[in-house]
Design a protein around this motif. Structure first.
Motif, PDB file in Angstrom:
ATOM      1  N   GLY A 198      37.254  55.392  43.704  1.00 12.28           N
ATOM      2  CA  GLY A 198      37.679  54.653  44.785  1.00 12.28           C
ATOM      3  C   GLY A 198      38.464  53.438  44.454  1.00 12.28           C
ATOM      4  O   GLY A 198      39.417  53.067  45.379  1.00 12.28           O
ATOM      5  N   GLN A 199      38.372  52.839  43.394  1.00  6.00           N
ATOM      6  CA  GLN A 199      38.968  51.739  42.964  1.00  6.00           C
ATOM      7  C   GLN A 199      40.481  51.960  42.745  1.00  6.00           C
ATOM      8  O   GLN A 199      41.489  51.291  43.209  1.00  6.00           O
ATOM      9  N   LEU A 200      40.410  53.169  42.097  1.00  8.54           N
ATOM     10  CA  LEU A 200      41.895  53.729  41.737  1.00  8.54           C
ATOM     11  C   LEU A 200      42.623  54.146  43.375  1.00  8.54           C
ATOM     12  O   LEU A 200      43.624  53.572  43.377  1.00  8.54           O
ATOM     13  N   PHE A 201      41.975  54.636  44.201  1.00  2.65           N
ATOM     14  CA  PHE A 201      42.424  55.025  45.290  1.00  2.65           C
ATOM     15  C   PHE A 201      42.894  53.901  45.985  1.00  2.65           C
ATOM     16  O   PHE A 201      44.073  53.913  46.585  1.00  2.65           O
ATOM     17  N   PHE A 202      41.925  52.838  46.299  1.00  2.00           N
ATOM     18  CA  PHE A 202      42.368  51.770  46.897  1.00  2.00           C
ATOM     19  C   PHE A 202      43.486  50.881  46.391  1.00  2.00           C
ATOM     20  O   PHE A 202      44.440  50.358  47.176  1.00  2.00           O
ATOM     21  N   GLY A 203      43.340  50.854  45.083  1.00  2.00           N
ATOM     22  CA  GLY A 203      44.574  50.145  44.125  1.00  2.00           C
ATOM     23  C   GLY A 203      45.873  50.819  44.564  1.00  2.00           C
ATOM     24  O   GLY A 203      46.871  50.041  44.875  1.00  2.00           O
ATOM     25  N   ALA A 204      45.845  52.209  44.781  1.00  2.00           N
ATOM     26  CA  ALA A 204      46.996  52.879  45.253  1.00  2.00           C
ATOM     27  C   ALA A 204      47.565  52.415  46.450  1.00  2.00           C
ATOM     28  O   ALA A 204      48.925  52.375  46.606  1.00  2.00           O
ATOM     29  N   VAL A 205      46.588  52.530  47.334  1.00  2.00           N
ATOM     30  CA  VAL A 205      46.881  51.929  48.865  1.00  2.00           C
ATOM     31  C   VAL A 205      47.600  50.721  48.794  1.00  2.00           C
ATOM     32  O   VAL A 205      48.339  50.201  49.396  1.00  2.00           O
ATOM     33  N   ALA A 206      46.808  49.679  48.091  1.00  2.00           N
ATOM     34  CA  ALA A 206      47.240  48.244  47.867  1.00  2.00           C
ATOM     35  C   ALA A 206      48.728  48.334  47.402  1.00  2.00           C
ATOM     36  O   ALA A 206      49.588  47.543  47.817  1.00  2.00           O
ATOM     37  N   ALA A 207      48.987  48.957  46.224  1.00  2.00           N
ATOM     38  CA  ALA A 207      50.372  49.124  45.607  1.00  2.00           C
ATOM     39  C   ALA A 207      51.304  49.444  46.794  1.00  2.00           C
ATOM     40  O   ALA A 207      52.307  49.197  46.709  1.00  2.00           O
TER      41      ALA A 207
ATOM     42  N   ALA B 147      43.045  44.517  44.274  1.00  2.00           N
ATOM     43  CA  ALA B 147      42.239  45.552  45.139  1.00  2.00           C
ATOM     44  C   ALA B 147      41.363  46.262  44.546  1.00  2.00           C
ATOM     45  O   ALA B 147      40.128  46.154  45.145  1.00  2.00           O
ATOM     46  N   GLY B 148      41.664  46.611  43.336  1.00  2.00           N
ATOM     47  CA  GLY B 148      40.430  47.505  42.770  1.00  2.00           C
ATOM     48  C   GLY B 148      39.504  46.546  42.206  1.00  2.00           C
ATOM     49  O   GLY B 148      38.228  46.917  42.149  1.00  2.00           O
ATOM     50  N   GLY B 149      39.851  45.307  41.847  1.00  2.34           N
ATOM     51  CA  GLY B 149      38.810  44.399  41.399  1.00  2.34           C
ATOM     52  C   GLY B 149      37.796  44.121  42.578  1.00  2.34           C
ATOM     53  O   GLY B 149      36.529  44.132  42.605  1.00  2.34           O
ATOM     54  N   ALA B 150      38.606  43.814  43.985  1.00  2.00           N
ATOM     55  CA  ALA B 150      37.768  43.504  44.887  1.00  2.00           C
ATOM     56  C   ALA B 150      36.768  44.643  45.400  1.00  2.00           C
ATOM     57  O   ALA B 150      35.722  44.426  45.664  1.00  2.00           O
ATOM     58  N   TRP B 151      37.650  45.852  45.153  1.00  3.83           N
ATOM     59  CA  TRP B 151      36.679  46.876  45.675  1.00  3.83           C
ATOM     60  C   TRP B 151      35.442  47.165  44.589  1.00  3.83           C
ATOM     61  O   TRP B 151      34.006  47.311  44.975  1.00  3.83           O
TER      62      TRP B 151
ATOM     63  N   ILE C  21      36.280  43.607  36.033  1.00  2.00           N
ATOM     64  CA  ILE C  21      37.424  43.749  35.177  1.00  2.00           C
ATOM     65  C   ILE C  21      37.613  45.262  35.327  1.00  2.00           C
ATOM     66  O   ILE C  21      38.709  45.990  35.136  1.00  2.00           O
ATOM     67  N   SER C  22      36.679  45.981  35.290  1.00  6.68           N
ATOM     68  CA  SER C  22      36.768  47.629  35.317  1.00  6.68           C
ATOM     69  C   SER C  22      37.415  48.030  36.591  1.00  6.68           C
ATOM     70  O   SER C  22      38.500  48.955  36.383  1.00  6.68           O
ATOM     71  N   GLY C  23      37.063  47.367  37.548  1.00  9.76           N
ATOM     72  CA  GLY C  23      38.086  47.638  38.954  1.00  9.76           C
ATOM     73  C   GLY C  23      39.303  47.627  38.914  1.00  9.76           C
ATOM     74  O   GLY C  23      40.166  48.156  39.429  1.00  9.76           O
ATOM     75  N   MET C  24      39.812  46.299  38.435  1.00 10.43           N
ATOM     76  CA  MET C  24      41.026  45.778  38.185  1.00 10.43           C
ATOM     77  C   MET C  24      41.632  46.921  37.347  1.00 10.43           C
ATOM     78  O   MET C  24      43.038  47.323  37.525  1.00 10.43           O
ATOM     79  N   ILE C  25      41.237  47.433  36.082  1.00 11.44           N
ATOM     80  CA  ILE C  25      41.727  48.511  35.450  1.00 11.44           C
ATOM     81  C   ILE C  25      41.992  49.873  36.344  1.00 11.44           C
ATOM     82  O   ILE C  25      43.201  50.264  36.315  1.00 11.44           O
ATOM     83  N   ALA C  26      40.954  50.071  36.951  1.00 13.00           N
ATOM     84  CA  ALA C  26      41.303  51.408  37.720  1.00 13.00           C
ATOM     85  C   ALA C  26      42.322  51.154  38.890  1.00 13.00           C
ATOM     86  O   ALA C  26      43.084  51.983  39.117  1.00 13.00           O
ATOM     87  N   GLY C  27      42.128  49.830  39.448  1.00  7.37           N
ATOM     88  CA  GLY C  27      43.341  49.700  40.362  1.00  7.37           C
ATOM     89  C   GLY C  27      44.538  49.673  40.004  1.00  7.37           C
ATOM     90  O   GLY C  27      45.565  50.336  40.602  1.00  7.37           O
TER      91      GLY C  27
END
Lengths: 517, 351, 317
Positions: free
Chosen positions: B85-94, B119-123, B243-249
């Motif tokens: 989800g973090q990756l997906f949402f990071g992609a939307v934010a991107a 975005a990924g970090g927030a998620w 941190i993990s979420g940021m990397i995924a985002g």
């Protein structure tokens, strides 16, 4: 007729520790046979093998002279073996009767429903037969230790045990409760029960057993009739040397007040009050012993003092500053060190290296790190020094702590806490479950630390330890201080026992002296 | 002792992979009469043409990122499996940042990456706070967040950033200022893999050479011990997940800027869950994540090549990955061998 | 807005709450049966998916919905046994094993779907059968109540009946007592000769059985085909519902009904043209909020007990 024969038993644990190394052990039918040895000698492992909890790496077992293979407690029970474990094996939320009949529940409605009335009856029947009354319908959770132990014995008896193993049954009991247990055990033996009694308290062993087998370092040192050996001889066989544990304790030179606890009360999550108006003071350069049967509030007291438990009322003043409610993070920085009761659960990270374990309270400071970065070289350097100073047996500071023996693991914990430069050291059961050599080492270090000006709060269920080390002693019972001794000359374990049981108590004015210096 | 264990782990990992491949072959035998041909494409396909090699490398990039993301939380013994989800949402934010942030060369790429990381970090912060403040299971909440990210992300893209002139449900095309440059003239090999490798080094340094990394690892090894030692466990629980979420985002941003130049997903791409197997193969070691990601990418690419050449569904590789997770984390798998090794060395020490 | 309120107050809405609750309720009961024995069955999602797939396929091959149901449930139980084997015999981490089995279920169903039907999205080209709806004779004719309670899918009734059966099983039978003992203190169970492993196996099989019924409902009742990843998080929501309901089957039921209501509401919102992507996320957001409220309530409860006790003290009791 022999009830138990264990021949050439070898047991290697998955972490590589050899607990039994060619043990031979024989018990006659109807005798009370003590298995003695210091901590780590392999007594408990041997009994776990007999009860099917552990599988031997090698060796043969015969029960009533028939060779058997015991692969689970289920097998052991079928062979007529029962075991009362050191740590009780009860389900707290179930009733006494449910705990006892568990696995052999009487049923009605074609086996679909538990017949609770019948279960209670069954329990009362055995209880009466062996003279071990229990409140069958009550929930186990808050019953006293003595009753819990009785439940454990009944669990074995109701399953028709003919051989009963008791693993350090007196460790959690007061001297008076121990007497009661012994009467019950002698009674059982008279009725033909074979009893294996594990202990390292030699006076008890002398009192109750017919024969004694001594273990040391996972090997059998011999089996003796009780009248043929003296306590001194047994202890020599156990430790392999003559010395009785004598710790030289020069008189304390107390300094300023480091810790002042006033009117500390605490309710547990379930609403039970476990501390009630506890007050005492502790000065630098002295050791205050806290005696008491386990479960009388000591654990909560320690956890509150070290910032691991919250919600207490009252006051804790450390070096002139109110610290009640602060976390371990704050208290560590205010110079509190803590040897916890359980080294595997709290005191160490068994999957981390010795070096990583040694810096867990100071990794953020110089010389171990700068603002962000860790300095591995300094960490290793310090670890090597600590390993030498505390004679930790290992070939490298990078060894995982889990690979060490209990004694060496405790030395890692002690090495960290003793080198932390603390003002207050809370030592909770500092020598529990470790061998005599390490025990002696740790106790001597505690005295050393005291003499360097640290205030030491020593919590221990081992009365010998309390009497050996403490300059002053408080006794806790049901969350209260019920006894206070400002020096311990002439005090005996029995004396303390009366207070621990709540039979005797000092008047409130005397108890207050613990706080007024 | 330490060397013994490394040998043991290597043998076990190799054997696991071989068993999984064998099972894959057996499945193919049942599924098709061209099993040998299919299996050959599966094993050798990724190296058969230059284009496929590029495909292999590009596919490695997001797997390194998600492998790192999962490694960070797993090192802290936190089961936040929300990388998907973090990756997906990071992609939307991107996508949002690429379309609406000022179109300035180079700078926009950086801003898009930062925005996706935020975005990924927030998620990831949502389950993190829930765990730290109220002790709510991060496992369930991070799973829920995956679904929310998916539906919410689709809503944002389909209703607010959709290119109605495109034939499919996709966003507007990114401006050139939000394209990662090509590294080869004829093939679209983007520099994401270099960024990913750089991140692997960075995460390694963080975990093993900084105070915060030490805290994180100690919390993972024994939380009670960490708390007892004066480590603020709640903080670690939160920052490790962020941190993990940021990397995924970031993975999401790089995937879009490097490969597709627009938002194209109507299904979650699955990289988050693949990150779990990457982290497990790598034993949560950031440096080992690189070869582990390459390996999983190889299997994936192989399965797609096989799918294109023979018409077998490439989802077979998902099954094989599942089998690998099961075997690698099975402590008792080959344990008899390990036990014998320990017993032998222990007894010889006793002599 | 009026439209929404009106449709929420209709009998049809309550009917649909029961309908959409069904799979979540099965999952929650499955979660409960394993949780009681101390096992977190995160594979529920995959178990349901497996059952949904095999239910459709076997019913298409045999022409019987009931045999399909049997096959679906059997496949879920089998996968549950695999989880038990990996966790209990090979000592695989429980959560990772669960995740792996979810992946396996997702991958294998798509792989096989394509193999059998040539379609990767859904089984609509396969002619499969659904289980019947049942009218309840007496209740059917009562106005409103009849509309809500009667005419449901047979598995909906089984789901709600299972609540009572599961509750009885856990709290009245010998097996239930042993499961609770194993869950609370496995050493205690072991010390009286109970095989902890066997009890955990049993509870995972029962858990798989529930998940299997839930999965079969999805593809043989809720809709009449199998679609890729059609469980869509319902297994996970079941876990959350059980977490909210504690160790009681009734609690799990209320938890499941809560999510059923959220999902039914989201369908109602779709009817007034709120985008489905938006409404689809509501049950999940709802779950998260419920988890937060539950976790907070638990903390507040502890605080309250302590405050009450302390205030007693001050009054001098």
């Amino acid at each position: 007729m022999k009830a138990v024969q264990m021949i050439n038993i070898v047991k290697v644990y998955p972490n590589g520790i050899v607990a039994n190394n060619g043990v031979n052990f024989e018990v006659e039918v109807g005798e009370i046979h003590s298995l003695v040895g210091e901590n780590g000698a392999g007594k408990t492992t041997l009994m776990k093998i007999l009860f099917g909890i552990e599988q031997p790496t090698q060796g043969e077992i015969r029960i009533f002279e028939k060779p058997v293979h015991i692969s689970s407690p289920h097998d052991a029970i079928k062979l007529g073996i029962g075991m009362v474990h050191q740590h009780f094996m009860l389900v707290p939320s179930l009733t006494v009767a449910e705990n006892i009949v568990l696995g052999m529940e009487p049923t009605k409605a074609w086996g679909t429903t538990i017949d609770m009335d019948r279960a209670v009856e069954m329990v009362n029947e055995v209880a009466e037969k062996y003279g071990l009354p229990v409140p069958a319908k009550e929930v186990v959770l808050d019953l006293p230790v003595g009753i819990k132990q009785r439940i454990e014995i009944l669990k074995a008896l109701i399953r028709g045990a003919k051989i009963l193993i008791l693993d350090e049954p007196t460790a959690v009991l007061t001297p008076q409760e121990t007497e009661e247990l012994f009467v019950a055990l002698k009674n059982l033996a008279k009725k033909g029960m074979t009893i294996i009694f594990i202990s390292h308290k030699l006076n008890e062993v002398k009192e109750i057993s017919d024969r004694i087998t001594v273990l040391r370092d996972g090997k059998t040192m011999g089996t003796y009739r009780v009248e043929d050996v003296t306590e001194e001889e047994i202890s020599r066989l156990m430790v392999g040397r003559d010395v009785e544990l004598v710790i030289d304790r020069p008189p304390a030179k107390p300094g300023r007040v480091v810790l002042q606890v006033k009117d500390l009360s605490y309710y547990r999550e379930d609403g039970v009050r476990v501390l009630k108006g506890v007050s005492f003071s502790l000065r630098s350069g002295e050791i205050l012993g806290v005696a008491g049967v386990e479960g009388n509030g000591q654990r909560e007291l320690v956890e509150i003092l070290t910032g691991l438990r919250f919600g207490a009322t009252g006051s804790i003043v450390l070096n002139g500053e109110e610290v009640l409610g602060l976390t371990a993070y704050d208290l560590r920085r205010k110079k509190v060190a803590h040897i916890p009761e359980d080294r595997i659960e709290k005191g160490a990270a068994v999957k981390a290296s010795i070096a990583e374990n040694l810096i867990s309270d100071r990794y953020y400071k110089r010389p171990f790190s700068g603002r962000l970065v860790l300095f591995p070289k300094k960490v290793i350097e310090f670890a090597k020094k600590a390993i030498k100073m505390f004679s930790i047996k290992t070939d490298s500071p990078l060894t995982e702590v889990g690979m060490l023996s209990g004694g060496n693991m405790q030395k890692v914990v002690v090495a960290r806490e003793f080198t932390s430069g603390a003002d207050l050291l809370v030592a909770d059961q500092p020598t529990r479950g470790i061998d005599v050599g390490s025990t002696e080492f740790v106790r001597k270090k505690i005295i050393e630390v005291r003499d360097s000006g640290v205030a030491v709060l020593l919590v221990s269920a081992d009365l010998q330890e309390i009497l050996q080390l403490s300059d002053r002693i408080i006794v806790m019972y049901k969350g209260e201080i019920v006894g206070y001794f400002d020096k311990n000359e002439g005090l005996t374990e029995e004396d303390l026992g009366y207070y621990m049981l709540g039979v005797k108590r000092h008047d409130p004015d005397r108890v207050k002296e613990a706080a007024l210096l | 002792m330490r060397r013994d264990r490394i040998i043991f782990e290597t043998v076990r990992t190799t054997l696991t992979i071989l068993i999984a491949l064998l099972i894959g072959y057996v499945i193919l035998l049942f599924a098709t009469d061209k099993a040998n041909e299919a299996f050959k494409w599966f094993l050798l396909g990724p190296l058969s043409t230059k284009r496929r090699i590029v495909e292999l490398l590009n596919r490695t990039t997001p797997l390194i990122f998600t492998g790192l993301a999962v490694s960070v939380v797993f090192q802290a013994e936190i089961f936040n499996i929300g990388a998907e989800g973090q990756l997906f949402f990071g992609a939307v934010a991107a996508t949002f940042a690429a379309l609406y942030f000022p179109h300035i060369k180079f700078l926009q790429i950086i801003l898009v990456m930062l925005f996706a990381m935020a975005a990924g970090g927030a998620w990831a912060a949502v389950p993190a706070y829930m765990k730290a403040k109220w002790n709510a299971s991060e496992l369930v909440s991070s799973l829920m967040m995956n679904y929310v990210a998916f539906f919410f992300g689709l809503y944002l893209v389909n209703y607010h950033m959709r290119d109605v002139n495109a034939g499919a449900l996709v966003s507007y095309r990114f401006p050139r200022t939000a394209w990662l440059p090509r590294m080869l003239r004829r093939y679209n090999l983007h520099p994401g893999i270099l960024i990913a490798i750089g991140f692997a080094l960075l995460v390694w340094f963080f975990l093993y050479r900084t105070k915060y990394g030490y805290e994180l690892r100690m919390v993972g090894k024994n939380k009670e011990f960490a708390r007892f030692s004066g480590i603020k466990v709640e903080n670690v629980v939160i920052y490790s997940q962020i941190i993990s979420g940021m990397i995924a985002g970031l993975a999401g941003a790089i995937e879009l800027m490097g490969l597709y130049k627009r938002f194209v997903w109507q299904m979650t791409p699955g990289y988050g869950f693949d990150g779990i197997i990457v982290a497990l193969l790598a034993r949560n070691n950031p440096l080992m994540v690189i070869p582990a990601a390459l390996f999983i990418s190889y299997l994936r690419t192989g399965s797609y090549v096989m799918g294109r050449m023979t018409g077998i569904a490439p989802e077979i590789v998902v099954m094989l990955q599942a089998i690998m997770i099961l075997l690698i984390t099975a402590e008792a798998f080959l344990a008899f061998w390990k036990r014998r090794m320990i017993e032998k060395s222990a007894m010889s020490r006793e002599e | 807005m009026n439209e929404v309120i009106k449709s929420i107050l209709s009998a049809q809405f309550f009917y649909s709450v029961l309908r959409v609750t069904t799979p979540v309720l099965f999952a929650a009961l499955g979660a409960l049966l394993s949780d009681v024995a101390g096992v977190i069955n995160i594979a529920l999602e995959g178990l349901m998916l497996m059952s949904a797939f095999w239910g459709v396929m076997v019913s298409a091959w045999t022409g019987s919905a009931w045999i399909g149901l049997l096959a679906g449930v059997a496949s879920a139980v089998l996968l549950s046994l695999a989880l038990a084997y990996f966790h209990l015999n090979l000592k695989t981490d429980l959560i990772l094993a669960g995740i792996a089995l979810n992946m396996f279920a997702s991958g294998s169903t798509v792989f096989l779907l394509y193999l059998f039907s040539g379609d990767k999205g859904s089984s609509s080209s396969v002619k499969s059968y659904v289980l019947p709806n049942v009218d309840i004779p007496g209740i059917k004719n009562i106005p409103i109540l009849g509309d809500i309670l009667s005419g449901h899918h047979v598995l909906t009734y089984i789901a709600f009946l299972s609540v009572f059966v599961v509750q009885y099983l856990i709290y009245k039978t010998p097996l239930g007592l042993r499961m609770r003992a194993v869950g609370e203190n496995p050493n205690a169970a072991q010390s009286v000769g109970i095989s902890v492993k066997r009890i955990k196996y049993t509870s995972l099989v029962l858990s798989g059985l529930m998940a299997g019924l839930g999965g079969a409902f999805l593809s043989m009742g809720y809709v009449s085909w199998f679609a890729r990843d059609m469980t869509n998080g319902r297994g996970f929501i079941g876990l959350a519902a059980q977490a909210l309901g504690g160790k009681s089957a009734y609690g799990s039921m209320w938890g499941a009904l809560l999510f059923g209501a959220a999902e039914a509401t989201s369908y109602t919102l779709q009817a007034i043209r709120i985008p489905s992507e938006f409404t689809n996320m509501l049950p999940f957001i709802f779950t998260i909020i419920a988890l937060i409220i539950y976790a907070r309530a638990k903390i507040m409860q502890i605080k309250k007990i302590r405050e009450k006790q302390t205030s007693h003290e001050e009054v001098g009791l």
